[in-house]
Enzyme design. Structure first.
Site, PDB file in Angstrom:
ATOM      1  N   CYS A   1      13.580  -6.149  -3.816  1.00 23.19           N
ATOM      2  CA  CYS A   1      14.036  -7.259  -4.673  1.00 23.19           C
ATOM      3  C   CYS A   1      14.278  -8.539  -3.868  1.00 23.19           C
ATOM      4  O   CYS A   1      14.166  -9.638  -4.387  1.00 23.19           O
ATOM      5  CB  CYS A   1      15.300  -6.859  -5.429  1.00 23.19           C
TER       6      CYS A   1
ATOM      7  N   CYS B   1      16.250  -0.630  -0.716  1.00 27.56           N
ATOM      8  CA  CYS B   1      16.566  -1.453  -1.894  1.00 27.56           C
ATOM      9  C   CYS B   1      16.480  -0.569  -3.140  1.00 27.56           C
ATOM     10  O   CYS B   1      15.540   0.206  -3.286  1.00 27.56           O
ATOM     11  CB  CYS B   1      15.541  -2.593  -1.988  1.00 27.56           C
TER      12      CYS B   1
ATOM     13  N   CYS C   1      -3.011   9.564  -0.486  1.00 28.79           N
ATOM     14  CA  CYS C   1      -1.716  10.103  -0.095  1.00 28.79           C
ATOM     15  C   CYS C   1      -1.391  11.322  -0.948  1.00 28.79           C
ATOM     16  O   CYS C   1      -1.912  11.477  -2.061  1.00 28.79           O
ATOM     17  CB  CYS C   1      -0.668   9.015  -0.310  1.00 28.79           C
TER      18      CYS C   1
ATOM     19  N   ILE D   1      15.068   9.780   5.946  1.00 27.55           N
ATOM     20  CA  ILE D   1      14.067   8.727   6.162  1.00 27.55           C
ATOM     21  C   ILE D   1      13.349   8.416   4.861  1.00 27.55           C
ATOM     22  O   ILE D   1      12.847   9.319   4.194  1.00 27.55           O
ATOM     23  CB  ILE D   1      13.016   9.187   7.193  1.00 27.55           C
TER      24      ILE D   1
ATOM     25  N   CYS E   1      18.551  -5.663   1.009  1.00 28.40           N
ATOM     26  CA  CYS E   1      17.519  -6.622   1.418  1.00 28.40           C
ATOM     27  C   CYS E   1      18.093  -7.684   2.361  1.00 28.40           C
ATOM     28  O   CYS E   1      17.397  -8.164   3.253  1.00 28.40           O
ATOM     29  CB  CYS E   1      16.892  -7.279   0.189  1.00 28.40           C
TER      30      CYS E   1
ATOM     31  N   THR F   1       1.156  11.679  -2.601  1.00 26.38           N
ATOM     32  CA  THR F   1       1.686  11.135  -3.855  1.00 26.38           C
ATOM     33  C   THR F   1       0.577  10.922  -4.871  1.00 26.38           C
ATOM     34  O   THR F   1       0.746  11.175  -6.069  1.00 26.38           O
ATOM     35  CB  THR F   1       2.392   9.784  -3.573  1.00 26.38           C
TER      36      THR F   1
ATOM     37  N   CYS G   1      19.396  -8.185  -2.822  1.00 24.37           N
ATOM     38  CA  CYS G   1      20.550  -7.276  -2.822  1.00 24.37           C
ATOM     39  C   CYS G   1      21.124  -7.140  -1.406  1.00 24.37           C
ATOM     40  O   CYS G   1      20.576  -7.656  -0.439  1.00 24.37           O
ATOM     41  CB  CYS G   1      20.131  -5.913  -3.364  1.00 24.37           C
TER      42      CYS G   1
ATOM     43  N   HIS H   1      -1.863   3.238  -2.563  1.00 22.10           N
ATOM     44  CA  HIS H   1      -0.932   2.310  -1.897  1.00 22.10           C
ATOM     45  C   HIS H   1      -1.172   2.175  -0.397  1.00 22.10           C
ATOM     46  O   HIS H   1      -0.456   1.461   0.273  1.00 22.10           O
ATOM     47  CB  HIS H   1       0.514   2.744  -2.169  1.00 22.10           C
TER      48      HIS H   1
ATOM     49  N   HIS I   1      -0.126  14.149  -6.462  1.00 20.77           N
ATOM     50  CA  HIS I   1       0.866  14.475  -7.492  1.00 20.77           C
ATOM     51  C   HIS I   1       0.568  13.728  -8.793  1.00 20.77           C
ATOM     52  O   HIS I   1       0.698  14.275  -9.886  1.00 20.77           O
ATOM     53  CB  HIS I   1       2.283  14.096  -7.024  1.00 20.77           C
TER      54      HIS I   1
END
Lengths: 343, 343, 343, 343
Positions: free
Chosen positions: B93, B107, B38, B287, B99, B40, B96, B63, B43
């Site tokens: 989590c 979250c 990805c 998004i 969630c 990411t 919350c 991921h 980075h």
């Protein structure tokens, strides 16, 4: 007829006499009874950047009104002489994709009365028959004159349901305060307002806000968070157009929340797009004018049941001729909504 | 087990051996089969500003994956040893308000694999049983490894229906191109992409774009307008995170249109809030991640019927050990999506 | 512990002692403080058609409650001994497409406490930890016991925004009356109720209805029309499950209006599908249970600000042992909501 | 001019000559080029219950057309002589709440051409200028004549986004088949049709259906379920108006799904309201006509990109004079859409 005119490209307004206009084929002629002074009128008075680019003097200003019909253009149907009416001041083209799909409020060829053509600070006004809104008897003139600004607030609040939700409003000008009153009557579970003007903050409480803060209040963000379960408000109504208000509001808005934004900043803004918008998964709904005529039905229903909450925000009712006093009050920030009344 | 590790706070990655983790009570242990690289990950490789603040080495990165279940924590039910699965890498989590209301993707206590804890560039991965997504046999490994990025694109495109509408996409990276393919298969009437990289522009056409432009193309805005009836696109999908792309896209977006924005700018932006947002009455939907698990059902349905359109955007499939080649290709802008495959 | 039991497949209930249950791994044990009696409990008492098919005696009935946590299953986290809680009585499977997409309220494998497994008309209840809802101190027990039925009403009213709109409600049972109170506080511009029971009609006015009619009132349809501008109500909330109410409501509903329907008819209905549905372009939204847990957040916010309006509809608070009096009152139609209180 | 007339209150139609009408102030006169025959026209031919109550002979029938403008009423602007146009045949009042809020398609004072006033099975037609729709050159006459029925299908399919979802369509008449083609091009993940007529079932596949069944097929419900993951379709488009189709469709519809219903049953229906609607938490959206003019923009975009899929469903193009053959074919169920062409 007597009119209040932007006569030349400089500060100030002129009261003078011009001929009564004649209604075109699809227009009606109205005798104006009462008019609200809008922030836009103050900008035009001041001849600020925006108005010096948009306004072509001479033009009669004013766009919030109630009046009654005195003459009909020859193709006008479904309107009667003598009817009391308010007016949608945005004259949309009627033929574009927006106008043909129920979105006339964002027509790109719109003309606005009191801005692009003569407006209602006058004894008479000619207006397209399709822009006329008959007013029920139960709504008095000084309230009926405010369909336009209450409609702006209504359009903003109705853009995202507030029932049972916490709402932050930045800017307690007339439209912001109308928005508070509408949000309150629509079941918002908590209303928080931020407003720098000390005269207006108590009005915010009267309009229905549960708490009201100044932008300079210490630990403002922490206090708003602690008032909203640590998560921030679910709805953010931006009614000020100020960079700081927009920044603060987006920063406080709860993840997944909705910002309905009406305020017009005078110049470009800087935003933390990544952290205050994208990562939070929020929605921003931009609001322009009033939906034609969904917003008008909603506003009428609101006016029929909540006159007192509007009344409270009309801080001054002045004779038409005393308009300079009205502009003085607004320049000094010592008024919310001022209505000019014709004899 | 062999892993690709951000070993220390500086540029680059290290391949080394660490012990196979043991699944906790509610976790499963997966044998990884294939992983996508990805942006990411790039980075993190580069140790840019963002990653130097967020990442705490040593951490196994990655991921996007497909694998199969090899061990179950003792409280895990409804998952079988041997099942082939992809993984939602955002560990929310679970307790919350977000969630508990179907908004786990926002979250505030989320942990992301390969960022906040060990990820999938590894022979094995421990992951919460609730984050596992069983994959139908009809979807091959190298495509199933991409539920995460195709899901990002899906979440963005599904945020506002595109059927019969004109769509502008800024940014033809992997997610932008997946978005084009999804918009195409969802009935967009016209897809226009803007991308500075010359290698990627032809990919945009393959993905389904009707026309593709470079930001520096002369009269770009006029051309886009003339391709959209003079009114601009009805939908704007922002997949780049660049200031200029966001400015151009909002400027071109049709009055009343909808911008779905996924790209992450590295620093604050300047926007013409009044003219490009408020007056136009547009909506902006931000998004983040993928809806759990609405987006996964949608992505699976898409993968079942549009494998070729995803395949076309997997420009390279490399053995796991050749990961440095993959990062080289991405650094040079000569790849769209690269999948690393385990033996 | 003492429980109220459907002991055998015939009319009536039995009070007897059974062992206190032990919480499973993911369950908590609650000491029940107060319980509401629901119409469903009356059906089970009566052993009507529906209950004789659905209920397998012996089963402890009851599903509306507040209590406090006295024991935790060994895998339970995030809940503390001593916490005061209400309970979502629908135990969804947690693994199906509905449960994984925020729609657990329509899970097809749901089990309902007091129906499919032991319920809360008991001194103790074992319940899944995920179904527990911590209650703020400001909400007293007899109100907190009603999260379930107030939540049904909330789910119905929130299904379509009512602010500024006219609302017709058929059925002034407890849930119908809660719906009136919620619609009122959410800004409905007019609330009209139809209810055959003379005891309940005055309650409808107390709950917030502007006008209340009996089904047999002369010219009922004309009167409702004249109360809604000749066009009919914009929203129809069906809370009765009666053929005539559904027929009348759909017939009166304004073109383009929305019917939110919760009432359960005991047998098939006859409808004028063409004239009352298709030609009018209406929307029908069917409501089942409460959204988990969106509805709970909304209901809590409502309870925090509108206790008096709920209080007014709790016509009787009885000691647990006097449950037969409660069922008598409900059989005779001389009660709205009855709460049974534990010592 | 030559017209096809319902001349008297009995079965059949008459071809005769009547004077060319003159356009009123706000009307235009069109020379008709091509017309589609609608199921409604067949009902009028047959003089069934509905038509004997609604139609007042003599009336020229027909409401699907393309033509060109030959004369303008004196107040008409924005339309030119010679323009090629289609026509919205619902003449709404323009002044009611529905017309003023973008819902003219459900105006209660609508008049329909070919039903309530003279229609387009004629050499010339007078029509309100506001009901005229200019047609781009790229759409040929025989397709442009079908804006009305393709628009009905478009309105139905667009009522709930279908991208990535499974869709069941009951009824493979022209509008049902257009709906299949639109759903296909809008990214439906699976399209299942049910149709009793053996001639039409193969057309359903050509239109884009993945599987097509007859109502009498053994184990029909089980097969549909097994084609939709055991949960049933997510969207149900009801295009038949038959009791059995509506029953089957609602029964099969997935919990939480959406039924968009256009078909008009000739008499009241019996429904299992509790089990097929309320408990499932579904939504029903009733569809009438076409949104003015949102649906027209969508239909035009579809026609520009999917001519072949419409073409395939135009089974016959006949000279205007051969209209009896057209009605014969439709009576025998051996046609989908028939277009009558003027010389």
């Amino acid at each position: 007829m007597k009119v209040i005119l932007k006569d030349k490209p400089s500060r100030g307004l002129t009261c003078k006499n011009i001929p009564i206009p004649e209604p075109g084929e699809h227009e009606v002629l109205l005798r104006v009874k009462a008019s609200g002074i809008c922030g836009t009128d103050v900008h035009i008075y001041d001849w600020d950047d925006w108005s010096s680019k948009r306004i072509h003097p001479p033009v009669v200003i004013g766009h919030e009104l109630v009046g009654y019909v005195v003459e009909l253009g020859k193709s006008v149907r479904h309107i009667d002489i003598g009817q009391r009416v308010s007016v949608e001041g945005h004259i949309a083209c009627g033929h574009c994709e927006f106008c043909r799909t129920g979105q006339a409020h964002i027509c790109r060829d719109v003309e606005i009365i009191g801005v692009d053509r003569n407006g209602c600070f006058a004894e008479y006004l000619c207006i397209d028959a399709g822009n006329v809104w008959p007013v029920p008897d139960a709504i008095p003139d000084h309230i009926a004159a405010l369909f336009d600004p209450v409609g702006n607030a209504m359009h903003t609040v109705m853009a995202e349901p507030v029932a049972g939700k916490s709402v932050l409003i930045t800017g307690a000008g007339a439209v912001g305060l109308f928005a508070a009153a509408i949000a309150k009557s629509s079941g918002a579970s908590k209303i928080i307002m931020i407003e720098p003007n000390a005269y207006k903050r108590p009005k915010a409480r009267e309009a229905g806000a549960d708490s009201v803060f100044a932008p300079e209040d210490e630990n403002l963000e922490d206090i708003v968070l602690s008032n909203t379960g640590g998560l921030g408000p679910q709805i953010f109504l931006e009614m000020s157009g100020h960079q700081d208000a927009i920044t603060t509001g987006l920063h406080l808005l709860r993840n997944g929340g909705c910002a309905c934004v009406l305020g017009i900043p005078p110049k470009p803004l800087t935003l933390d797009w990544a952290n205050d918008i994208v990562f939070k998964g929020i929605t921003i709904k931009a609001i322009n004018g009033r939906r034609m005529y969904d917003t008008w039905f909603q506003t009428q229903n609101f006016m029929l049941r909540n006159q007192e909450s509007i009344n409270r925000l009309i801080t001054h009712r002045l004779p038409f001729d005393h308009y300079e006093s009205g502009f003085d009050l607004l320049h000094n920030g010592n008024a919310v909504k001022i209505v000019l009344e014709m004899k």
